[in-house]
Design an enzyme around this catalytic site. Structure first.
Site, short mmCIF file in Angstrom:
data_model
loop_
_atom_site.label_atom_id
_atom_site.label_comp_id
_atom_site.label_asym_id
_atom_site.label_seq_id
_atom_site.Cartn_x
_atom_site.Cartn_y
_atom_site.Cartn_z
N CYS A 50 41.78 41.76 35.20
CA CYS A 50 40.47 42.30 34.77
C CYS A 50 40.27 43.67 35.43
O CYS A 50 39.35 43.89 36.20
CB CYS A 50 39.36 41.34 35.15
SG CYS A 50 37.81 41.69 34.28
N GLU A 56 41.64 42.02 55.50
CA GLU A 56 40.45 42.25 54.66
C GLU A 56 39.82 43.62 54.94
O GLU A 56 39.39 44.31 54.03
CB GLU A 56 39.41 41.16 54.90
CG GLU A 56 39.79 39.81 54.31
CD GLU A 56 39.98 39.87 52.81
OE1 GLU A 56 39.18 40.54 52.14
OE2 GLU A 56 40.94 39.27 52.31
N CYS A 96 44.47 36.56 30.72
CA CYS A 96 43.37 36.13 31.60
C CYS A 96 43.13 34.62 31.47
O CYS A 96 42.96 34.11 30.37
CB CYS A 96 42.11 36.91 31.22
SG CYS A 96 40.70 36.42 32.23
S1 SF4 Z 1 38.78 38.06 29.38
FE1 SF4 Z 1 39.28 38.11 31.56
S2 SF4 Z 1 40.26 40.11 31.81
FE2 SF4 Z 1 39.14 40.19 29.89
S3 SF4 Z 1 37.12 40.98 30.44
FE3 SF4 Z 1 36.97 38.76 30.49
S4 SF4 Z 1 37.32 38.23 32.62
FE4 SF4 Z 1 38.09 40.31 32.36
#
Ligand code: SF4
Length: 355
Positions: A194, A35, A204
């Site tokens: 993301c 970490e 996602c």
């Molecule tokens: S859909 Fe997922 S990858 Fe796209 S902005 Fe939202 S959290 Fe981030």
């Protein structure tokens, strides 16, 4: 169980990153080490350092007992050297005050040198199954997009509120294995899906209820308005080279820039650099191209001024190193690169000719 939590856990098990050298261990020493190394640093850069560190210091006790110079040398090139000094100090505190045992809660872990709230949360979740959310820059990005959280995260109250939202997403009965998958899943999501630029929303697991995605406002989050005040300083570095090619390095002071590392002596200004040392073999030095080096809050212009000196040149408080051999010292990255470029060999360990 919240949909967000369940989706991240399921996605991590199916599609997250697996097989990283520090994964699968509940040993707080290994988790802590990884970490700290991963702060501000890519996984690809950390792998080799992590394995070398564990080879050299397989236990917390071994790390605590090592001279700081050896720790800094092994860290050399990974950057953000305060991490290495804190790591060493933390190991010593744990051995001296806690019989080499890590505390089991994030609250107690945060009391140790160099362990901030998010790192403490990661150790507590991975090793002890605590129901606590990590909140590093990657996770701030994921959650601020997912919630369309439009407060300025450079302000502590806003960051605290986002963390409270993150905590509320963790079910009360989350098990230790689920906390491991969730914590890793948040990290993986921020690093691989993301992303800061070009988030890969089609892949996602939490796209459906993501506010930023639904509103078409991906670029609006996270909100961070603090502007870093940067200033630039000129540093004049004295490079002394003997006829056998060896270069002179001195330890830096124990606080401030490059603390704990070795470097060429720093001179107050160009005039001093141009005057040269006593017994210089030439009338004038070599003025190398300045190197621009960015630190978090300041930029450095490094002016390396090279003088040739005799084999008998007397100095104290440092050492002559062979730039083509191995160097058992921690060096700032730009100096390490500069030496390497001129020697044709990466400077690594040992090869001192006096101190
Ligand atoms: S859909 Fe997922 S990858 Fe796209 S902005 Fe939202 S959290 Fe981030």
């Amino acid at each position: 169980m919240s949909d967000f939590f369940r989706s991240v856990v399921g996605w991590q098990i199916q599609s997250g990153r697996h097989g990283l050298p520090w994964q699968g261990s509940h040993d707080p020493y290994r988790v802590w080490l990884s970490e700290i190394m991963l702060q501000q640093t890519q996984v690809s850069a950390v792998r080799a350092y992590y394995e070398r560190f564990l080879d050299r210091f397989p236990t917390l006790e071994a790390l605590a007992a090592a001279p700081e110079q050896v720790v800094m040398a092994l860290w050399s090139g990974l950057g953000y050297y305060r991490r290495a000094r804190h790591l060493h100090r933390c190991a010593q505190v744990l051995v001296a005050q806690r019989h080499g045992q890590f505390p089991r809660t994030s609250e107690e872990l945060q009391q140790l040198p160099g362990i901030g709230p998010s790192t403490a949360a990661a150790i507590a979740a991975f090793c002890f199954g605590e129901r606590i959310s990590i909140m590093d820059g990657n996770v701030q990005r994921v959650l601020s997009r997912w919630l369309a959280f439009d407060r300025d995260l450079a302000q502590a109250p806003a960051a605290k509120t986002l963390w409270a939202h993150a905590q509320a997403l963790i079910p009360k009965d989350a098990s230790h294995p689920q906390m491991v998958a969730y914590t890793q899943g948040l990290m993986d999501l921020g690093a691989t899906v993301c992303r800061r630029t070009k988030p890969h929303c089609v892949a996602c697991p939490v796209q459906h209820p993501c506010q930023a995605f639904n509103q078409g406002r991906l670029a609006d989050f996270p909100v961070k308005r603090r502007v870093l005040k940067r200033r630039t300083e000129a540093w004049w570095l004295l490079v002394l080279r003997r006829p056998d090619g060896r270069l002179w390095l001195e330890p830096r002071p124990s606080t401030g820039i490059w603390a704990g590392l070795h470097a060429f002596p720093v001179l107050p200004d160009a005039d001093q650099a141009g005057m040269g040392p006593e017994g210089a073999l030439a009338q004038a030095p070599i003025w190398h191209e300045p190197i621009a080096h960015d630190l978090t809050h300041r930029g450095l212009q490094l002016h390396l001024v090279e003088w040739s000196v005799a084999m008998q040149h007397e100095r104290s408080g440092g050492c002559w190193i062979d730039p083509a051999g191995d160097i058992g010292l921690g060096l700032p990255a730009p100096l390490r690169r500069w030496i390497r470029q001129r020697s044709g060999h990466p400077p690594k360990a040992s090869g001192l000719s006096g101190a």
